[in-house]
Motif scaffolding. Structure first.
Motif, PDB file in Angstrom:
ATOM      1  N   ASP A  22      -8.662   6.933   3.524  1.00  0.00           N
ATOM      2  CA  ASP A  22      -8.258   7.755   2.394  1.00  0.00           C
ATOM      3  C   ASP A  22      -8.631   9.199   2.734  1.00  0.00           C
ATOM      4  OD1 ASP A  22      -7.909   9.138   0.029  1.00  0.00           O
ATOM      5  OD2 ASP A  22      -8.869   7.636  -1.240  1.00  0.00           O
ATOM      6  N   GLU A  58      -3.505   5.846   5.040  1.00  0.00           N
ATOM      7  CA  GLU A  58      -4.025   4.644   4.388  1.00  0.00           C
ATOM      8  C   GLU A  58      -3.410   3.362   4.928  1.00  0.00           C
ATOM      9  OE1 GLU A  58      -4.887   4.611   0.287  1.00  0.00           O
ATOM     10  OE2 GLU A  58      -5.082   6.796   0.137  1.00  0.00           O
ATOM     11  N   GLN A 118      -0.776  10.975   3.255  1.00  0.00           N
ATOM     12  CA  GLN A 118      -1.631   9.988   2.597  1.00  0.00           C
ATOM     13  C   GLN A 118      -1.172   8.565   2.899  1.00  0.00           C
ATOM     14  OE1 GLN A 118      -2.310  10.667  -1.584  1.00  0.00           O
ATOM     15  NE2 GLN A 118      -2.805  12.826  -1.305  1.00  0.00           N
ATOM     16  N   VAL A 120       0.183   3.987  -2.905  1.00  0.00           N
ATOM     17  CA  VAL A 120      -0.175   5.379  -2.625  1.00  0.00           C
ATOM     18  C   VAL A 120       0.834   6.319  -3.285  1.00  0.00           C
ATOM     19  CG1 VAL A 120      -0.425   7.122  -0.811  1.00  0.00           C
ATOM     20  CG2 VAL A 120      -1.385   4.836  -0.489  1.00  0.00           C
ATOM     21  N   ASN A 162      -6.104   3.196   7.840  1.00  0.00           N
ATOM     22  CA  ASN A 162      -7.003   2.589   6.868  1.00  0.00           C
ATOM     23  C   ASN A 162      -8.030   3.593   6.353  1.00  0.00           C
ATOM     24  OD1 ASN A 162      -7.699   0.340   5.319  1.00  0.00           O
ATOM     25  ND2 ASN A 162      -9.319  -0.287   6.733  1.00  0.00           N
ATOM     26  N   ARG A 171       0.828  -1.203   0.000  1.00  0.00           N
ATOM     27  CA  ARG A 171       0.000   0.000   0.000  1.00  0.00           C
ATOM     28  C   ARG A 171       0.869   1.262   0.000  1.00  0.00           C
ATOM     29  NH1 ARG A 171      -4.967   0.345   4.138  1.00  0.00           N
ATOM     30  NH2 ARG A 171      -4.924  -1.866   3.596  1.00  0.00           N
TER      31      ARG A 171
END
Length: 442
Positions: A157, A151, A147, A121, A155, A117
């Protein structure tokens, strides 16, 4: 016991002591003071402090004799009103309880699970840049690291809401600026800086409160992020809701500030060292099989990790670590009193020629060699039991983010002068750094 009763003390000026030179240029002042010895006695307006710069002495404070030290009042005062209920300012059993509650989110397994992730991102972020666009590098790296943090650890956005976190961090840096007008005034006096700080922190507190309320209202929460883990500890009676909130605030504030500064400085360094950039590109092409690096490829991004390590050596995240002796303590042959305060800067041992060959040179290859040097000649994220809980998280994030960027863009960096820093708790660049984006030809 040393024949001298007190460690050497650099000359200061009447009333202000060593404080004026520190407020003008903290890193330059600390380098100059370290010439007097590995342990020196500093005098500031109304108080004194010991500067500790030898790795073995640092290890004694942070590790071997850590039970004789606690976080200093400077650290508690700095975070007052921001993280009063966070592990940042906690001590003793309370600190252990808070650390234990957050620890599952920062195990090696958990951090590994965040890896893909982190890269995703970063890829999404830089893909929004236009070819030929000029960006203000440090503000953009702030947005990126907020960001990534949101995320992975939350968890969530939060695109479009990054300024809630960034504004609070900016206000915090302004408040802790050693040269700000009114710095010596009590915090309750409503200076413009203090009012700005209170507004920004209130916005961040409200943002985190809303996040907590949303999670609590959900019928199920199967996520394994830090927010879920802290709320689980709250449900089990291990944490108060205030402790949940302040620890999330702490993670948001510190968790994006250090990586954003490191990414800014690494691109600043790469622009001056095209050979290093070419080596990064070569490694990317050799290791990465898809359109961005994966966590399975992380270990093989060895040179990229060396670039990150070398950047953190030359430009550590913070001005220094603060500790206070809980009782009389022997250090470097001196008997120092209970209540003595210590400033432990990473900058000085990181550039000490006793431990580093050509210490002012940016040389990622130095990390490929097995050199016998003291452990605490390098400690960008502190160390010992109170070392940064996000140490491994930040190193993985920086490596994967840098590799992802190298694979997608080339940045032509320009500065408005030599690299300087805001004289504050964080070594944030004062120099304006911009970059023209070129789509990568990888």
């Amino acid at each position: 016991m040393s024949e001298a009763e007190d460690p050497p003390s650099p000359k200061g000026i009447p009333l202000l002591g060593n404080g004026l030179s520190f407020s003008k240029d903290p890193v330059g002042a600390m380098e100059s003071w370290a010439d007097h010895g590995d342990l020196v006695h500093l005098h500031f307006m109304g108080e004194s402090m010991y500067l500790v710069t030898h790795p073995e002495l640092i290890k004694q404070i942070l590790v071997e004799k850590q039970h004789k030290f606690t976080i200093g009042p400077e650290q508690q005062d700095t975070f007052e009103g921001v993280e009063d209920n966070a592990m940042t300012t906690a001590t003793g059993e309370r600190w252990k309880r808070l650390r234990r509650a957050a620890h599952p989110a920062f195990t090696r397994e958990s951090i590994t699970n965040y890896g893909d992730r982190m890269a995703a991102v970063t890829a999404r972020f830089v893909d929004e840049w236009d070819d030929g666009e000029e960006v203000a590098l440090h503000p953009e790296m702030h947005r990126l690291t907020v960001q990534i943090l949101a995320e992975t650890l939350l968890n969530e956005d939060i695109r479009g809401q990054e300024d809630v976190v960034i504004d609070a961090a900016d206000a915090f840096i302004a408040r802790t600026n050693f040269r700000r007008p009114g710095q010596l005034l009590p915090d309750w006096i409503p200076t413009p800086t203090e009012r700005r700080f209170r507004r920004a922190i209130q916005r961040l507190d409200t943002f985190v409160d809303d996040l907590i309320a949303e999670r609590q209202a959900a019928e199920t929460d199967v996520s394994e992020d830090v927010c879920a883990m802290l709320l689980g500890a709250y449900k089990d009676g291990e944490l108060s809701l205030a402790e949940v909130r302040h620890n999330l605030v702490a993670f948001l504030m510190a968790g994006h500030e250090s990586p954003s500064g490191a990414l800014t400085r690494v691109w600043y360094l790469l622009d001056d060292h095209p050979d290093v950039y070419e080596s990064l590109c070569e490694e990317y092409n050799r290791v990465v099989t898809g359109d961005r690096p994966t966590i399975e490829e992380y270990t093989d991004l060895e040179y990229t990790q060396h670039v990150v390590a070398e950047t953190l050596r030359l430009y550590p995240p913070t001005t220094g670590i603060n500790r206070q002796a809980t009782g009389p303590v022997m250090l470097d042959g001196y008997e120092l009193p209970a209540g003595a305060q210590f400033l432990i800067p990473q900058w000085v041992p990181h550039r000490d020629e006793r431990f580093w060959e050509d210490p002012e040179t940016f040389d990622p290859d130095r990390w490929a060699a097995n050199v016998d040097r003291p452990e605490y000649a390098y400690f960008p994220f502190s160390g010992g039991p109170r070392g940064c809980i996000g140490n491994d998280f930040a190193r993985q994030e920086l490596t994967l983010a840098l590799a992802t960027m190298v694979g997608r863009v080339d940045l032509d960096v320009t500065t408005d002068g030599p690299l300087t820093f805001i004289p504050s708790i964080q070594l944030r660049p004062a120099t304006k750094i911009t970059a023209v984006v070129r789509q990568s030809t990888q």
